[in-house]
Motif scaffolding. Structure first.
Motif, PDB file in Angstrom:
ATOM      1  N   ASN A  32      16.727   8.963  44.466  1.00 53.24           N
ATOM      2  CA  ASN A  32      15.516   9.175  43.667  1.00 53.24           C
ATOM      3  C   ASN A  32      15.133   7.957  42.845  1.00 53.24           C
ATOM      4  O   ASN A  32      13.960   7.743  42.556  1.00 53.24           O
ATOM      5  CB  ASN A  32      15.699  10.358  42.714  1.00 53.24           C
ATOM      6  CG  ASN A  32      15.754  11.671  43.454  1.00 53.24           C
ATOM      7  OD1 ASN A  32      15.245  11.801  44.561  1.00 53.24           O
ATOM      8  ND2 ASN A  32      16.397  12.648  42.850  1.00 53.24           N
ATOM      9  N   TYR A  33      16.141   7.158  42.448  1.00 55.26           N
ATOM     10  CA  TYR A  33      15.888   6.073  41.515  1.00 55.26           C
ATOM     11  C   TYR A  33      16.589   4.793  41.937  1.00 55.26           C
ATOM     12  O   TYR A  33      17.651   4.820  42.536  1.00 55.26           O
ATOM     13  CB  TYR A  33      16.363   6.452  40.105  1.00 55.26           C
ATOM     14  CG  TYR A  33      15.821   7.776  39.648  1.00 55.26           C
ATOM     15  CD1 TYR A  33      14.483   7.907  39.296  1.00 55.26           C
ATOM     16  CD2 TYR A  33      16.628   8.900  39.596  1.00 55.26           C
ATOM     17  CE1 TYR A  33      13.975   9.121  38.888  1.00 55.26           C
ATOM     18  CE2 TYR A  33      16.121  10.123  39.197  1.00 55.26           C
ATOM     19  CZ  TYR A  33      14.787  10.234  38.849  1.00 55.26           C
ATOM     20  OH  TYR A  33      14.274  11.439  38.450  1.00 55.26           O
ATOM     21  N   MET A  34      15.980   3.658  41.572  1.00 54.56           N
ATOM     22  CA  MET A  34      16.546   2.345  41.853  1.00 54.56           C
ATOM     23  C   MET A  34      16.598   1.570  40.541  1.00 54.56           C
ATOM     24  O   MET A  34      15.646   1.573  39.765  1.00 54.56           O
ATOM     25  CB  MET A  34      15.661   1.605  42.857  1.00 54.56           C
ATOM     26  CG  MET A  34      16.322   0.443  43.505  1.00 54.56           C
ATOM     27  SD  MET A  34      17.630   0.898  44.635  1.00 54.56           S
ATOM     28  CE  MET A  34      16.712   1.662  45.954  1.00 54.56           C
ATOM     29  N   ASP A  53      18.050   0.556  30.291  1.00 50.86           N
ATOM     30  CA  ASP A  53      19.447   0.747  29.902  1.00 50.86           C
ATOM     31  C   ASP A  53      20.192   1.706  30.825  1.00 50.86           C
ATOM     32  O   ASP A  53      21.011   2.509  30.379  1.00 50.86           O
ATOM     33  CB  ASP A  53      19.550   1.210  28.445  1.00 50.86           C
ATOM     34  CG  ASP A  53      20.933   0.953  27.864  1.00 50.86           C
ATOM     35  OD1 ASP A  53      21.595  -0.006  28.315  1.00 50.86           O
ATOM     36  OD2 ASP A  53      21.352   1.717  26.985  1.00 50.86           O
ATOM     37  N   TYR A  54      19.922   1.637  32.124  1.00 44.62           N
ATOM     38  CA  TYR A  54      20.597   2.485  33.101  1.00 44.62           C
ATOM     39  C   TYR A  54      21.685   1.740  33.874  1.00 44.62           C
ATOM     40  O   TYR A  54      22.333   2.310  34.732  1.00 44.62           O
ATOM     41  CB  TYR A  54      19.595   3.077  34.093  1.00 44.62           C
ATOM     42  CG  TYR A  54      18.811   4.208  33.494  1.00 44.62           C
ATOM     43  CD1 TYR A  54      19.309   5.498  33.478  1.00 44.62           C
ATOM     44  CD2 TYR A  54      17.554   3.989  32.943  1.00 44.62           C
ATOM     45  CE1 TYR A  54      18.595   6.540  32.927  1.00 44.62           C
ATOM     46  CE2 TYR A  54      16.818   5.026  32.391  1.00 44.62           C
ATOM     47  CZ  TYR A  54      17.351   6.292  32.392  1.00 44.62           C
ATOM     48  OH  TYR A  54      16.634   7.330  31.848  1.00 44.62           O
ATOM     49  N   LEU A  55      21.885   0.473  33.601  1.00 45.19           N
ATOM     50  CA  LEU A  55      22.893  -0.323  34.305  1.00 45.19           C
ATOM     51  C   LEU A  55      23.993  -0.705  33.331  1.00 45.19           C
ATOM     52  O   LEU A  55      23.722  -1.241  32.259  1.00 45.19           O
ATOM     53  CB  LEU A  55      22.245  -1.590  34.879  1.00 45.19           C
ATOM     54  CG  LEU A  55      23.158  -2.532  35.632  1.00 45.19           C
ATOM     55  CD1 LEU A  55      23.660  -1.872  36.920  1.00 45.19           C
ATOM     56  CD2 LEU A  55      22.410  -3.817  35.974  1.00 45.19           C
ATOM     57  N   LYS A  64      31.576  -5.931  37.624  1.00 43.46           N
ATOM     58  CA  LYS A  64      31.548  -4.599  38.228  1.00 43.46           C
ATOM     59  C   LYS A  64      30.486  -3.771  37.523  1.00 43.46           C
ATOM     60  O   LYS A  64      30.326  -3.855  36.306  1.00 43.46           O
ATOM     61  CB  LYS A  64      32.914  -3.925  38.122  1.00 43.46           C
ATOM     62  CG  LYS A  64      33.963  -4.582  38.984  1.00 43.46           C
ATOM     63  CD  LYS A  64      35.236  -3.770  38.990  1.00 43.46           C
ATOM     64  CE  LYS A  64      36.224  -4.389  39.973  1.00 43.46           C
ATOM     65  NZ  LYS A  64      37.352  -3.490  40.196  1.00 43.46           N
ATOM     66  N   TYR A  65      29.757  -2.958  38.305  1.00 38.29           N
ATOM     67  CA  TYR A  65      28.600  -2.242  37.762  1.00 38.29           C
ATOM     68  C   TYR A  65      28.625  -0.762  38.104  1.00 38.29           C
ATOM     69  O   TYR A  65      29.216  -0.335  39.080  1.00 38.29           O
ATOM     70  CB  TYR A  65      27.313  -2.868  38.308  1.00 38.29           C
ATOM     71  CG  TYR A  65      27.177  -4.314  37.940  1.00 38.29           C
ATOM     72  CD1 TYR A  65      26.617  -4.692  36.726  1.00 38.29           C
ATOM     73  CD2 TYR A  65      27.640  -5.313  38.795  1.00 38.29           C
ATOM     74  CE1 TYR A  65      26.512  -6.025  36.375  1.00 38.29           C
ATOM     75  CE2 TYR A  65      27.529  -6.651  38.449  1.00 38.29           C
ATOM     76  CZ  TYR A  65      26.974  -6.997  37.238  1.00 38.29           C
ATOM     77  OH  TYR A  65      26.868  -8.312  36.878  1.00 38.29           O
ATOM     78  N   LEU A  66      27.898  -0.019  37.287  1.00 45.41           N
ATOM     79  CA  LEU A  66      27.761   1.422  37.444  1.00 45.41           C
ATOM     80  C   LEU A  66      26.374   1.812  36.951  1.00 45.41           C
ATOM     81  O   LEU A  66      25.926   1.327  35.907  1.00 45.41           O
ATOM     82  CB  LEU A  66      28.832   2.129  36.597  1.00 45.41           C
ATOM     83  CG  LEU A  66      28.773   3.642  36.470  1.00 45.41           C
ATOM     84  CD1 LEU A  66      29.279   4.275  37.770  1.00 45.41           C
ATOM     85  CD2 LEU A  66      29.644   4.104  35.310  1.00 45.41           C
ATOM     86  N   CYS A  67      25.691   2.683  37.689  1.00 44.41           N
ATOM     87  CA  CYS A  67      24.406   3.169  37.185  1.00 44.41           C
ATOM     88  C   CYS A  67      24.658   4.393  36.325  1.00 44.41           C
ATOM     89  O   CYS A  67      25.515   5.221  36.631  1.00 44.41           O
ATOM     90  CB  CYS A  67      23.432   3.455  38.315  1.00 44.41           C
ATOM     91  SG  CYS A  67      23.983   4.613  39.555  1.00 44.41           S
ATOM     92  N   ASN A  68      23.919   4.478  35.238  1.00 42.84           N
ATOM     93  CA  ASN A  68      24.127   5.500  34.228  1.00 42.84           C
ATOM     94  C   ASN A  68      23.130   6.634  34.391  1.00 42.84           C
ATOM     95  O   ASN A  68      22.382   6.954  33.483  1.00 42.84           O
ATOM     96  CB  ASN A  68      24.009   4.870  32.832  1.00 42.84           C
ATOM     97  CG  ASN A  68      24.353   5.837  31.738  1.00 42.84           C
ATOM     98  OD1 ASN A  68      25.080   6.790  31.947  1.00 42.84           O
ATOM     99  ND2 ASN A  68      23.823   5.594  30.551  1.00 42.84           N
ATOM    100  N   SER A  69      23.089   7.222  35.582  1.00 41.43           N
ATOM    101  CA  SER A  69      22.177   8.327  35.836  1.00 41.43           C
ATOM    102  C   SER A  69      22.591   9.009  37.136  1.00 41.43           C
ATOM    103  O   SER A  69      23.403   8.485  37.896  1.00 41.43           O
ATOM    104  CB  SER A  69      20.742   7.818  35.952  1.00 41.43           C
ATOM    105  OG  SER A  69      19.859   8.888  36.189  1.00 41.43           O
ATOM    106  N   CYS A  70      22.011  10.144  37.388  1.00 44.89           N
ATOM    107  CA  CYS A  70      22.261  10.853  38.641  1.00 44.89           C
ATOM    108  C   CYS A  70      21.339  10.339  39.741  1.00 44.89           C
ATOM    109  O   CYS A  70      20.203   9.959  39.477  1.00 44.89           O
ATOM    110  CB  CYS A  70      22.008  12.342  38.452  1.00 44.89           C
ATOM    111  SG  CYS A  70      23.128  13.108  37.290  1.00 44.89           S
ATOM    112  N   ASN A  71      21.840  10.327  40.959  1.00 43.74           N
ATOM    113  CA  ASN A  71      21.064  10.016  42.154  1.00 43.74           C
ATOM    114  C   ASN A  71      20.310   8.690  42.040  1.00 43.74           C
ATOM    115  O   ASN A  71      19.095   8.636  42.183  1.00 43.74           O
ATOM    116  CB  ASN A  71      20.110  11.158  42.471  1.00 43.74           C
ATOM    117  CG  ASN A  71      19.641  11.107  43.916  1.00 43.74           C
ATOM    118  OD1 ASN A  71      20.210  10.408  44.740  1.00 43.74           O
ATOM    119  ND2 ASN A  71      18.595  11.830  44.215  1.00 43.74           N
ATOM    120  N   CYS A 128      26.003  12.262  40.557  1.00 47.20           N
ATOM    121  CA  CYS A 128      26.292  12.878  39.265  1.00 47.20           C
ATOM    122  C   CYS A 128      27.773  13.179  39.175  1.00 47.20           C
ATOM    123  O   CYS A 128      28.301  13.964  39.932  1.00 47.20           O
ATOM    124  CB  CYS A 128      25.519  14.167  39.106  1.00 47.20           C
ATOM    125  SG  CYS A 128      23.768  13.903  38.929  1.00 47.20           S
ATOM    126  N   ALA A 129      28.448  12.515  38.285  1.00 46.30           N
ATOM    127  CA  ALA A 129      29.867  12.758  38.060  1.00 46.30           C
ATOM    128  C   ALA A 129      30.210  12.250  36.662  1.00 46.30           C
ATOM    129  O   ALA A 129      29.634  11.265  36.209  1.00 46.30           O
ATOM    130  CB  ALA A 129      30.705  12.036  39.110  1.00 46.30           C
TER     131      ALA A 129
END
Length: 131
Positions: A32-34, A53-55, A64-71, A128-129
């Motif tokens: 859904n999102y990029m 602020d989603y990265l 190392k990276y993580l996206c801070n949202s679902c999908n 989502c986790a």
């Protein structure tokens, strides 16, 4: 995804630019999102701005990276500053347009290294986790 992921060697997070937004708008990309550099999030296919602020980068390893949202997925591209050779030398975006007069009847546009993003876009998939 509840863990941080490293970028492939020679790759960077795509900049928050017109070219990146164009790539986000091309397809749904299975998400859904990029997210682009700086943490801005856009809705796939429409390109609607969702927020910033989603990265997040790892406290222990800033590569190392993580996206801070679902999908969501993180948009990456081959770095033009890398000493390695890009897998594609001259990426071409092909589209169907039988009345294309701007490109002498051709239906190809050279849009540079941004197309290389699609090769590894699924690498940075996030679900989502709890983190």
């Amino acid at each position: 995804q509840n863990y941080y992921v490293s970028l492939p060697s020679g790759w960077i997070i795509a900049p928050n630019s017109y070219d990146s937004l164009h790539v986000v708008q091309l397809y749904y990309w299975g998400t859904n999102y990029m997210i682009v550099a700086g943490g801005s999030m856009y809705q796939t296919y429409t390109g609607n701005f969702i927020g910033s602020d989603y990265l997040h980068s790892s406290y222990y390893n800033s590569d190392k990276y993580l996206c801070n949202s679902c999908n969501c997925q993180i948009l990456i591209m081959f770095s033009t500053n890398s000493t390695k050779t890009a897998p594609i030398k001259k990426p071409i975006y092909k589209y169907q347009n039988s009345t294309n007069d701007d490109n002498n009847g051709s239906n190809e546009i050279d849009i540079g290294g941004i197309v290389l993003i699609v090769a590894f876009i699924l690498l940075m998939c996030c679900c989502c986790a709890p983190v």
